[in-house]
Design a protein around this motif. Structure first.
Motif, PDB file in Angstrom:
ATOM      1  N   GLU A  78       0.830  -1.200   0.000  1.00 16.27           N
ATOM      2  CA  GLU A  78       0.000   0.000   0.000  1.00 16.27           C
ATOM      3  C   GLU A  78       0.872   1.261   0.000  1.00 16.27           C
ATOM      4  OE1 GLU A  78      -0.415  -2.600   2.198  1.00 16.27           O
ATOM      5  OE2 GLU A  78      -2.116  -3.456   1.134  1.00 16.27           O
ATOM      6  N   GLN A  81       2.427   1.783  -3.368  1.00 13.80           N
ATOM      7  CA  GLN A  81       1.433   2.301  -4.314  1.00 13.80           C
ATOM      8  C   GLN A  81       1.341   3.821  -4.214  1.00 13.80           C
ATOM      9  OE1 GLN A  81      -0.499   0.224  -6.553  1.00 13.80           O
ATOM     10  NE2 GLN A  81      -0.786   2.242  -7.472  1.00 13.80           N
ATOM     11  N   VAL A  82       1.459   4.372  -3.011  1.00  7.94           N
ATOM     12  CA  VAL A  82       1.377   5.828  -2.814  1.00  7.94           C
ATOM     13  C   VAL A  82       2.498   6.536  -3.577  1.00  7.94           C
ATOM     14  CG1 VAL A  82       1.498   7.693  -1.095  1.00  7.94           C
ATOM     15  CG2 VAL A  82       0.161   5.635  -0.615  1.00  7.94           C
ATOM     16  N   TRP A  84       3.768   5.704  -6.401  1.00  4.99           N
ATOM     17  CA  TRP A  84       3.369   5.742  -7.809  1.00  4.99           C
ATOM     18  C   TRP A  84       2.190   6.692  -8.026  1.00  4.99           C
ATOM     19  CZ3 TRP A  84       5.152   4.960 -12.393  1.00  4.99           C
ATOM     20  CH2 TRP A  84       4.290   4.842 -13.476  1.00  4.99           C
ATOM     21  N   ASP A  85       1.224   6.661  -7.108  1.00  4.95           N
ATOM     22  CA  ASP A  85       0.000   7.454  -7.275  1.00  4.95           C
ATOM     23  C   ASP A  85       0.205   8.951  -7.032  1.00  4.95           C
ATOM     24  OD1 ASP A  85      -1.357   5.116  -7.813  1.00  4.95           O
ATOM     25  OD2 ASP A  85      -2.239   4.943  -5.802  1.00  4.95           O
ATOM     26  N   SER A  86       1.285   9.337  -6.372  1.00  6.33           N
ATOM     27  CA  SER A  86       1.472  10.732  -5.951  1.00  6.33           C
ATOM     28  C   SER A  86       2.446  11.529  -6.808  1.00  6.33           C
ATOM     29  CB  SER A  86       1.950  10.762  -4.497  1.00  6.33           C
ATOM     30  OG  SER A  86       1.020  10.117  -3.658  1.00  6.33           O
ATOM     31  N   ASN A 129       2.463  13.928  -0.096  1.00  6.78           N
ATOM     32  CA  ASN A 129       2.225  12.828   0.847  1.00  6.78           C
ATOM     33  C   ASN A 129       3.502  12.413   1.590  1.00  6.78           C
ATOM     34  OD1 ASN A 129      -0.565  12.578   0.313  1.00  6.78           O
ATOM     35  ND2 ASN A 129      -0.107  11.437  -1.555  1.00  6.78           N
ATOM     36  N   TYR A 133       9.911  14.242  -4.322  1.00  7.15           N
ATOM     37  CA  TYR A 133      10.058  13.915  -5.741  1.00  7.15           C
ATOM     38  C   TYR A 133      11.000  14.935  -6.373  1.00  7.15           C
ATOM     39  CZ  TYR A 133       5.967  10.891  -5.336  1.00  7.15           C
ATOM     40  OH  TYR A 133       5.083   9.900  -4.980  1.00  7.15           O
ATOM     41  N   GLU A 168       6.736   1.391 -10.641  1.00  7.06           N
ATOM     42  CA  GLU A 168       5.765   0.686 -11.486  1.00  7.06           C
ATOM     43  C   GLU A 168       6.145  -0.789 -11.610  1.00  7.06           C
ATOM     44  OE1 GLU A 168       3.531   1.379 -15.742  1.00  7.06           O
ATOM     45  OE2 GLU A 168       5.652   1.963 -15.613  1.00  7.06           O
ATOM     46  N   LEU A 171       5.542  -2.620  -8.239  1.00 10.07           N
ATOM     47  CA  LEU A 171       4.116  -2.878  -8.015  1.00 10.07           C
ATOM     48  C   LEU A 171       3.599  -4.025  -8.884  1.00 10.07           C
ATOM     49  CD1 LEU A 171       2.982   0.810  -7.632  1.00 10.07           C
ATOM     50  CD2 LEU A 171       2.798  -0.961  -5.863  1.00 10.07           C
ATOM     51  N   ASN A 175       1.888  -7.571  -7.410  1.00  6.90           N
ATOM     52  CA  ASN A 175       0.494  -7.976  -7.716  1.00  6.90           C
ATOM     53  C   ASN A 175       0.362  -9.369  -8.223  1.00  6.90           C
ATOM     54  OD1 ASN A 175      -0.836  -5.647  -6.912  1.00  6.90           O
ATOM     55  ND2 ASN A 175      -0.260  -4.592  -8.803  1.00  6.90           N
TER      56      ASN A 175
END
Length: 175
Positions: A78, A81-82, A84-86, A129, A133, A168, A171, A175
């Protein structure tokens, strides 16, 4: 729970190791479903232990096996994932984007270093978050003033960085 261990300083400056050997050390330390992503020290695994305990166990195992001072940062699926998502920057062919995995608060230390360094055109940094970066033109990563900060001995146990494309790939492996 699924985790990724992001190792610092692997296969740079004389610290060379095969990822198959690293995976074996993780297995011998009690981790399950162990696999590597790229040769830069990204180990995906499962464990029932918490991240703090895993950090201690795995740093000791790595240090003992490879005879070096190991630093690694454990993130759950989890948390990974943050990263990648942020991502705050748009991906472009002529730019690298890095995210920094590290100790709590290191993003503020890095931003302080970035703000006081001279920058190349299109070189930027943002915290999203609690993740630092950095965007830098391709070919300037190691030459940039901020890039040189990343090798400071005083920061060696505080963080490691990865190109966002690595997240990426990690992740996908998780999965």
């Amino acid at each position: 729970m699924k985790y990724c261990a992001f190792l610092r300083g692997v296969n740079v400056k004389g610290t060379n190791m095969k990822m198959a050997d690293v995976c074996q050390v993780f297995k011998e330390a009690g981790m399950q479903d162990v696999g590597s992503v790229l040769a830069s020290g990204n180990i995906v695994f499962s464990s029932d232990k918490n991240a703090g305990d895993l950090k201690k166990i795995l740093e000791k195992a790595m240090s003992d096996h490879f005879s070096y001072e190991a630093f690694l940062f454990i993130k759950s699926q989890e948390e990974t994932q943050v990263f990648w998502d942020s991502i705050p920057f748009e991906k472009k062919d002529d730019l690298h984007i890095y995210a920094f995995v590290g100790n709590s608060g290191v993003e503020n230390v890095l931003m302080g270093e970035f703000e006081t360094s001279s920058k190349a055109e299109n070189e930027k940094a943002e915290i999203v978050n609690e993740i630092f970066y950095w965007q830098v033109p391709k070919g300037n990563t190691l030459d940039s003033v901020f890039g040189k900060v990343l090798g400071k001995k005083s920061l060696k146990d505080q963080f490691t960085s990865r190109n966002i494309n690595t997240f990426e790939k990690v992740l996908k492996k998780m999965n």
